[in-house]
Design a protein around this motif. Structure first.
Motif, mmCIF file in Angstrom:
data_model
loop_
_atom_site.group_PDB
_atom_site.id
_atom_site.type_symbol
_atom_site.label_atom_id
_atom_site.label_comp_id
_atom_site.label_asym_id
_atom_site.label_seq_id
_atom_site.Cartn_x
_atom_site.Cartn_y
_atom_site.Cartn_z
ATOM 1 N N TYR A 37 54.266 40.294 31.169
ATOM 2 C CA TYR A 37 53.549 41.554 30.954
ATOM 3 C C TYR A 37 52.461 41.317 29.912
ATOM 4 O O TYR A 37 52.700 40.676 28.878
ATOM 5 C CB TYR A 37 54.533 42.608 30.472
ATOM 6 C CG TYR A 37 54.007 44.026 30.411
ATOM 7 C CD1 TYR A 37 53.828 44.763 31.574
ATOM 8 C CD2 TYR A 37 53.737 44.639 29.189
ATOM 9 C CE1 TYR A 37 53.376 46.076 31.517
ATOM 10 C CE2 TYR A 37 53.288 45.942 29.117
ATOM 11 C CZ TYR A 37 53.105 46.661 30.285
ATOM 12 O OH TYR A 37 52.660 47.957 30.228
ATOM 13 N N SER A 38 51.275 41.827 30.161
ATOM 14 C CA SER A 38 50.135 41.561 29.292
ATOM 15 C C SER A 38 49.506 42.858 28.792
ATOM 16 O O SER A 38 49.868 43.956 29.221
ATOM 17 C CB SER A 38 49.082 40.748 30.055
ATOM 18 O OG SER A 38 48.451 41.573 31.037
ATOM 19 N N LEU A 39 48.528 42.713 27.916
ATOM 20 C CA LEU A 39 47.816 43.886 27.412
ATOM 21 C C LEU A 39 47.010 44.553 28.529
ATOM 22 O O LEU A 39 46.839 45.774 28.534
ATOM 23 C CB LEU A 39 46.884 43.481 26.270
ATOM 24 C CG LEU A 39 47.533 42.848 25.041
ATOM 25 C CD1 LEU A 39 46.491 42.621 23.953
ATOM 26 C CD2 LEU A 39 48.668 43.716 24.508
ATOM 27 N N VAL A 40 46.543 43.749 29.468
ATOM 28 C CA VAL A 40 45.820 44.314 30.612
ATOM 29 C C VAL A 40 46.758 45.171 31.460
ATOM 30 O O VAL A 40 46.384 46.260 31.913
ATOM 31 C CB VAL A 40 45.178 43.196 31.459
ATOM 32 C CG1 VAL A 40 44.623 43.750 32.755
ATOM 33 C CG2 VAL A 40 44.068 42.506 30.681
ATOM 34 N N HIS A 41 47.974 44.689 31.672
ATOM 35 C CA HIS A 41 48.959 45.484 32.403
ATOM 36 C C HIS A 41 49.211 46.803 31.670
ATOM 37 O O HIS A 41 49.267 47.875 32.288
ATOM 38 C CB HIS A 41 50.283 44.718 32.531
ATOM 39 C CG HIS A 41 50.253 43.563 33.492
ATOM 40 N ND1 HIS A 41 49.873 42.302 33.110
ATOM 41 C CD2 HIS A 41 50.572 43.474 34.807
ATOM 42 C CE1 HIS A 41 49.966 41.479 34.151
ATOM 43 N NE2 HIS A 41 50.388 42.172 35.196
ATOM 44 N N HIS A 60 37.395 38.592 27.620
ATOM 45 C CA HIS A 60 37.421 37.742 28.821
ATOM 46 C C HIS A 60 38.837 37.482 29.328
ATOM 47 O O HIS A 60 39.158 36.386 29.793
ATOM 48 C CB HIS A 60 36.706 36.412 28.543
ATOM 49 C CG HIS A 60 35.326 36.579 27.992
ATOM 50 N ND1 HIS A 60 34.284 37.116 28.723
ATOM 51 C CD2 HIS A 60 34.828 36.322 26.745
ATOM 52 C CE1 HIS A 60 33.196 37.164 27.968
ATOM 53 N NE2 HIS A 60 33.496 36.693 26.760
ATOM 54 N N VAL A 61 39.675 38.504 29.250
ATOM 55 C CA VAL A 61 41.012 38.407 29.817
ATOM 56 C C VAL A 61 40.906 38.507 31.336
ATOM 57 O O VAL A 61 40.138 39.333 31.859
ATOM 58 C CB VAL A 61 41.925 39.525 29.279
ATOM 59 C CG1 VAL A 61 43.326 39.420 29.887
ATOM 60 C CG2 VAL A 61 41.999 39.468 27.762
ATOM 61 N N ASP A 62 41.630 37.678 32.034
ATOM 62 C CA ASP A 62 41.633 37.688 33.497
ATOM 63 C C ASP A 62 42.187 39.021 33.992
ATOM 64 O O ASP A 62 43.340 39.367 33.721
ATOM 65 C CB ASP A 62 42.486 36.527 34.012
ATOM 66 C CG ASP A 62 42.491 36.435 35.535
ATOM 67 O OD1 ASP A 62 41.803 37.237 36.207
ATOM 68 O OD2 ASP A 62 43.207 35.553 36.054
ATOM 69 N N VAL A 63 41.378 39.781 34.720
ATOM 70 C CA VAL A 63 41.821 41.082 35.213
ATOM 71 C C VAL A 63 42.960 40.926 36.218
ATOM 72 O O VAL A 63 43.737 41.856 36.452
ATOM 73 C CB VAL A 63 40.640 41.851 35.845
ATOM 74 C CG1 VAL A 63 40.230 41.226 37.179
ATOM 75 C CG2 VAL A 63 40.975 43.331 36.039
ATOM 76 N N ASN A 64 43.070 39.740 36.808
ATOM 77 C CA ASN A 64 44.132 39.465 37.777
ATOM 78 C C ASN A 64 45.289 38.664 37.169
ATOM 79 O O ASN A 64 46.015 37.979 37.890
ATOM 80 C CB ASN A 64 43.558 38.717 38.986
ATOM 81 C CG ASN A 64 42.573 39.558 39.767
ATOM 82 O OD1 ASN A 64 42.849 40.710 40.097
ATOM 83 N ND2 ASN A 64 41.406 38.996 40.051
ATOM 84 N N LEU A 65 45.458 38.773 35.851
ATOM 85 C CA LEU A 65 46.578 38.119 35.181
ATOM 86 C C LEU A 65 47.887 38.593 35.807
ATOM 87 O O LEU A 65 48.087 39.790 36.033
ATOM 88 C CB LEU A 65 46.540 38.467 33.695
ATOM 89 C CG LEU A 65 47.281 37.564 32.711
ATOM 90 C CD1 LEU A 65 46.717 36.147 32.751
ATOM 91 C CD2 LEU A 65 47.168 38.140 31.304
ATOM 92 N N LYS A 66 48.807 37.656 36.070
ATOM 93 C CA LYS A 66 50.020 37.976 36.822
ATOM 94 C C LYS A 66 51.257 37.925 35.932
ATOM 95 O O LYS A 66 51.358 37.088 35.056
ATOM 96 C CB LYS A 66 50.177 37.001 37.988
ATOM 97 C CG LYS A 66 48.957 36.960 38.912
ATOM 98 C CD LYS A 66 49.008 35.761 39.835
ATOM 99 C CE LYS A 66 47.730 35.615 40.621
ATOM 100 N NZ LYS A 66 46.562 35.310 39.743
ATOM 101 N N ASP A 67 52.202 38.826 36.216
ATOM 102 C CA ASP A 67 53.470 38.810 35.493
ATOM 103 C C ASP A 67 54.472 37.952 36.245
ATOM 104 O O ASP A 67 54.116 37.240 37.194
ATOM 105 C CB ASP A 67 53.986 40.238 35.257
ATOM 106 C CG ASP A 67 54.388 40.953 36.546
ATOM 107 O OD1 ASP A 67 54.424 40.312 37.629
ATOM 108 O OD2 ASP A 67 54.680 42.154 36.481
ATOM 109 N N GLU A 68 55.742 38.014 35.865
ATOM 110 C CA GLU A 68 56.745 37.147 36.484
ATOM 111 C C GLU A 68 56.992 37.478 37.958
ATOM 112 O O GLU A 68 57.543 36.659 38.698
ATOM 113 C CB GLU A 68 58.069 37.245 35.709
ATOM 114 C CG GLU A 68 58.713 38.608 35.754
ATOM 115 C CD GLU A 68 60.007 38.672 34.949
ATOM 116 O OE1 GLU A 68 60.363 37.664 34.324
ATOM 117 O OE2 GLU A 68 60.642 39.743 34.956
#
Length: 219
Positions: A37-41, A60-68
């Motif tokens: 889980y990220s700040l973007v989530h 520049h955080v990846d907007v498509n950052l994925k969780d587990e």
């Protein structure tokens, strides 16, 4: 020394203390907890759109950052505004699939909690497919007579977009290519297999204008 505040809690609360903390330590902007889980989530989930934009554009955080679960922030939105910000402003991938094989739209639709968001995402995916249909439909019969080697993936864009459809191109073949390209599962192995079968039908002179339905049966 004071203990560092939890950035995830700050993001959930949209605390004014978060951005100064991130500017002191920019690496925190892309941090993920033990579940991915990220700040973007968090920003997407709690509808903190200005924070969401700042994370992606400034840090520049990846907007498509994925969780587990291989779910991006788009899977967590609860408002139409957040969904639009992610897709239209920040270029989030609406076609991405989770570990369960679901897109954000499919998951939200299955949960049944935010129908407006699900409807919007369905429109986004459909429109994106429509933009690619022209390149698929523009393929000529000669373009597909020589299919790619076994195992090579044939997708939208593998056909030459610069080619023009000749007058003798079978309209039924074109219609079926367009219909196939609009399917949500076009880029999946199932969709690709159906495309290969359609091309093979064309090569063998079958299934073009004989009234046979090539749409696969749904499970």
């Amino acid at each position: 020394m004071a203990q560092q505040q939890n950035p995830f809690l700050l993001a959930a609360d949209n605390s004014p203390a978060l951005l100064p903390l991130l500017r002191e330590n920019p690496a925190l902007a892309s941090a993920q907890d033990e579940h991915g889980y990220s700040l973007v989530h968090a920003a997407a989930s709690y509808n903190h759109l200005d924070l969401l934009r700042t994370l992606v554009r400034e840090f520049h955080v990846d907007v498509n950052l994925k969780d587990e679960d291989n779910e991006t922030s788009l899977f967590f939105v609860e408002t139409l505004e957040a969904a639009k910000a992610l897709v239209e402003e920040l270029a989030a991938d609406a076609r991405h699939r989770s570990s369960e094989g679901l897109t954000a739209r499919e998951k939200i639709e299955a949960d049944g909690d935010f129908p407006a968001v699900a409807a919007y995402l369905a429109t986004v995916v459909r429109n994106n497919s429509d933009e690619s249909v022209e390149s698929v439909a523009a393929a000529t019969i000669p373009d597909v007579i020589n299919p790619p080697p076994e195992g090579m993936k044939l997708t939208v864009g593998t056909m030459n977009e610069a080619e023009h459809v000749p007058s003798q191109a079978d309209p039924e073949f074109r219609r079926r290519i367009e219909e196939l390209a609009r399917r949500d599962d076009f880029e999946t192995p199932t969709g690709q297999a159906d495309l290969r079968r359609l091309v093979e039908d064309a090569i063998m002179g079958q299934g073009l204008g004989d009234g046979r339905n090539v749409r696969p049966k749904r499970a």
